[in-house]
Design a protein around this motif. Structure first.
Motif, PDB file in Angstrom:
ATOM      1  N   LEU A  73      41.256  46.435  41.090  1.00  0.00           N
ATOM      2  CA  LEU A  73      41.535  44.864  41.285  1.00  0.00           C
ATOM      3  C   LEU A  73      40.715  44.024  40.502  1.00  0.00           C
ATOM      4  O   LEU A  73      40.627  42.840  40.515  1.00  0.00           O
TER       5      LEU A  73
ATOM      6  N   ALA B 258      43.120  33.066  48.357  1.00  0.00           N
ATOM      7  CA  ALA B 258      42.912  33.033  46.749  1.00  0.00           C
ATOM      8  C   ALA B 258      41.566  31.965  46.368  1.00  0.00           C
ATOM      9  O   ALA B 258      40.850  32.249  45.357  1.00  0.00           O
TER      10      ALA B 258
ATOM     11  N   ARG C 265      40.409  33.600  42.729  1.00  0.00           N
ATOM     12  CA  ARG C 265      41.518  34.488  41.891  1.00  0.00           C
ATOM     13  C   ARG C 265      42.630  34.504  42.443  1.00  0.00           C
ATOM     14  O   ARG C 265      43.056  34.253  43.743  1.00  0.00           O
ATOM     15  N   GLU C 266      43.957  34.887  41.547  1.00  0.00           N
ATOM     16  CA  GLU C 266      45.054  35.126  42.068  1.00  0.00           C
ATOM     17  C   GLU C 266      45.180  36.698  42.009  1.00  0.00           C
ATOM     18  O   GLU C 266      44.794  37.368  41.029  1.00  0.00           O
ATOM     19  N   THR C 267      46.315  37.167  42.963  1.00  0.00           N
ATOM     20  CA  THR C 267      46.627  38.503  43.085  1.00  0.00           C
ATOM     21  C   THR C 267      48.093  38.779  42.651  1.00  0.00           C
ATOM     22  O   THR C 267      49.116  37.758  43.252  1.00  0.00           O
ATOM     23  N   THR C 268      48.563  39.787  42.038  1.00  0.00           N
ATOM     24  CA  THR C 268      49.742  40.100  41.676  1.00  0.00           C
ATOM     25  C   THR C 268      50.418  41.069  43.142  1.00  0.00           C
ATOM     26  O   THR C 268      49.732  41.555  43.718  1.00  0.00           O
ATOM     27  N   ASP C 269      51.815  41.000  43.128  1.00  0.00           N
ATOM     28  CA  ASP C 269      52.173  42.137  44.051  1.00  0.00           C
ATOM     29  C   ASP C 269      51.754  43.404  43.723  1.00  0.00           C
ATOM     30  O   ASP C 269      51.578  44.033  44.847  1.00  0.00           O
ATOM     31  N   ASP C 270      51.959  43.846  42.683  1.00  0.00           N
ATOM     32  CA  ASP C 270      51.450  45.120  42.273  1.00  0.00           C
ATOM     33  C   ASP C 270      50.126  45.584  42.713  1.00  0.00           C
ATOM     34  O   ASP C 270      49.570  46.573  43.334  1.00  0.00           O
ATOM     35  N   GLN C 271      49.203  44.244  42.538  1.00  0.00           N
ATOM     36  CA  GLN C 271      47.719  44.574  42.910  1.00  0.00           C
ATOM     37  C   GLN C 271      47.685  44.916  44.674  1.00  0.00           C
ATOM     38  O   GLN C 271      46.812  45.659  45.060  1.00  0.00           O
TER      39      GLN C 271
ATOM     40  N   THR D  15      48.674  48.205  45.280  1.00  0.00           N
ATOM     41  CA  THR D  15      47.754  49.134  45.205  1.00  0.00           C
ATOM     42  C   THR D  15      46.866  49.155  46.423  1.00  0.00           C
ATOM     43  O   THR D  15      46.038  50.102  46.878  1.00  0.00           O
TER      44      THR D  15
END
Length: 584
Positions: A43, A91, A138-144, A147
């Motif tokens: 991440l 975020a 920071r922003e997070t993605t669905d994949d992150q 994980t």
């Protein structure tokens, strides 16, 4: 979220679940350390934590990138995260109403980003979280987030596995106590002995994991069906002595190679030393290799010799796959860093350091550049080297490359090189700097974490200063660690963090802090240098405050030598600390 801790609908049941797993205040453990290290890398954050939320505290089973081992529950964001069934994300905590009053956000720590996934037991209680933290939004993605959830599931699998192992050992101990009581009275009561055998059979039959009991002669005297299934044998084959040699010949070590030497039960039998959590592979053609955690406990008689050994077996195939992935990544990273060191591929660029009132160049900071992907910043290379225990070696290589360019700098210009405290204490760095002219090199300390042994660091710096090397502390105002460096090391130069420079023309608080640091620098005999000067407004504000030196894209971009021309050069002048210590 500050103030009183929020509780779920069954906090008493949740606390009971925390006690059941018996993990609080346990020593550091490599399995959890690898998960937090992997979470931080995947991440791209500096801090990752496995936390357990107790009644009045949040305790950290693993804390990658953070020295603290626990905090009070009331300011902890993990206490809020466990109230949710899925990921809980902030975020930008400085603008999120849920966290504005939290002291971790509003205080010195400066938390900005938080993402946590609860560690949920099989019966639905959230013990704590696997969370990642940054001091930048920071922003997070669905994949992150997926994980992070997968890694949290691995943590929970490990906790469940250890709970199961403790239960197996407890059941075995209960069986042993019952057996000893029965043996002591078997001459008087044969029926009680028969009852013992029935209890033993029931216990072994219903064990969730495999259990094997070895006699003093090295032969299996009892085993449950689960053990036979895990080893790829029928129950009868497992009890047949002729099956053991072919089984041992097929076993694999954790790295996938053939097992060499005695197996854990044999070691425990012959030495009396228990063998815990040994990873063994059992080739099983229909389903591939099954990986088992094998723990063997030796039991001695009154004379001190080993009577028997009890081995518990648990399927850890998923855990082993994660270990292989981490090990493979580690090997690849080490190879990349070693290739850089072997080929000398570190290249240097130099950013001018100028007097803010005249624009004259006084020095230049050497900045490393690496071949390959442009999106892989130099900090990522140094972090990667540190992960594979080559951090100091890569730093020394960068310093060596910078020193090779020293003769191309004007004679009265200072060369700033970045080093961590760990690198400062390395013998190779001292050898490199021994031949450098006095008063030409400034060591810029870059570490943002606490130093465990300031005495060793201070002694190394004292030796270097005796040879004419100057010391700067980087990123002042960025956190506790840089201020601790300043107080302990009394640097010649204090470099203001770019976070103080950005917005200084609009923020009275930033200006007040810079003014305080200027006064502090005067008191200890250190010059102040502002980093990140990028606008005319910032430059004007710094001049008004009395900051003498600056560095940033407005004043000069990093470039290969030679530096742009300057009408004259500056010189460092002696401080009150003696003729051996110099300053601008």
């Amino acid at each position: 979220m500050s103030g009183e801790c929020e509780n779920g609908p069954d906090e008493a049941g949740r606390i009971a679940a925390v006690r059941r797993y018996d993990v609080l205040d346990s020593p550091p453990d490599g399995a959890f350390e690898r998960v937090t290290a992997l979470a931080a890398r995947l991440l791209d954050v500096p801090i990752a934590i496995v936390s357990i939320v107790d009644a009045d505290r949040i305790w950290f089973k693993s804390h990658h990138g953070l020295d603290a081992t626990q905090i009070d529950r009331s300011p902890g964001l993990c206490a809020s995260a466990i109230l949710h069934d899925g990921p809980w994300v902030l975020a930008d905590a400085s603008t999120d109403a849920r966290a504005l009053s939290n002291p971790l956000v509003a205080g010195e720590f400066g938390l900005r980003f938080y993402a946590g996934v609860p560690l949920t037991t099989h019966d639905g209680f959230n013990l704590g979280t696997l969370c990642v933290i940054d001091r930048e939004p920071r922003e997070t993605t669905d994949d992150q987030l997926a994980t992070l959830a997968d890694l949290a599931a691995l943590v929970m699998d490990e906790l469940e596995l250890r709970l199961s192992s403790r239960k197996a050992v407890g059941l075995e101990a209960e069986l042993r106590r019952a057996a000893e009581d029965m043996v002591a009275t078997m001459r008087r009561n044969r029926k009680r002995m028969e009852g013992l055998e029935r209890i033993q059979g029931r216990l072994l039959e219903h064990m969730p994991d495999g259990v094997v009991m070895w006699g003093g002669d090295g032969q299996i005297v009892a085993a449950n069906p689960a053990a036979a299934a895990l080893l790829g044998l029928s129950h009868g084959e497992l009890l047949d002595p002729s099956s053991l040699a072919p089984l041992r010949a097929r076993l694999l070590a954790q790295d996938g190679r053939r097992w060499k030497g005695a197996t854990p039960p044999v070691v425990a039998l012959h030495t009396g030393v228990s063998q815990r959590d040994q990873i063994v592979g059992v080739p099983n053609p229909p389903g591939g290799t099954r990986w088992l955690s094998m723990s063997s406990i030796a039991h001695r008689n009154r004379e001190g010799t080993v009577d028997y050994v009890v081995t518990s077996l648990s399927d850890v195939t998923a855990r082993h796959a994660a270990w292989l992935a981490v090990a493979g990544e580690h090997k690849e990273k080490r190879g990349r860093v070693q290739n850089i060191l072997r080929t000398g591929a570190v290249k240097m660029v130099f950013q001018p350091i100028v007097a803010l009132d005249t624009g004259r160049i006084f020095g230049a900071e050497a900045l490393a550049r690496f071949p390959g992907r442009r999106d892989k910043v130099p900090d990522a290379w140094f972090a990667e080297a540190a992960d594979v225990n080559l951090g100091a070696e890569l730093e020394v290589a960068a310093v060596r490359a910078a020193l090779c360019e020293l003769d191309r700098l004007p004679a009265e210009t200072y060369l700033f090189v970045n080093v961590s405290p760990a690198c400062v204490t390395s013998a190779e760095l001292h050898r490199l700097l021994a031949g450098v002219p006095a008063g030409r090199v400034v060591l810029e300390l870059t570490e943002h974490t606490l130093v465990p042994n300031y005495e060793e660091l201070e002694q190394s710096l004292s030796d270097l200063r005796a040879g004419g090397v100057l010391v700067a502390v980087d990123d002042a105002g960025a956190g506790f660690a840089s201020m601790q460096h300043i107080l302990n090391l009394r640097p010649d130069v204090i470099k203001l963090d770019h976070a103080l420079t950005h917005g200084i023309e609009e923020d009275p608080a930033r200006r007040a802090l810079v003014s305080a640091l200027l006064k502090f620098g005067t008191e200890i005999g250190a010059d102040i240098l502002a980093e990140g000067v990028e606008t005319e407004a910032q430059l004007a504000s710094l001049r008004v405050l009395g900051v003498r030196y600056g560095q940033g894209y407005l004043l000069g971009e990093p470039t290969a030598l030679p530096l742009p021309p300057s009408s004259s050069r500056g010189r460092l002048r002696p401080t009150r600390r003696g003729a051996g210590a110099l300053r601008f």
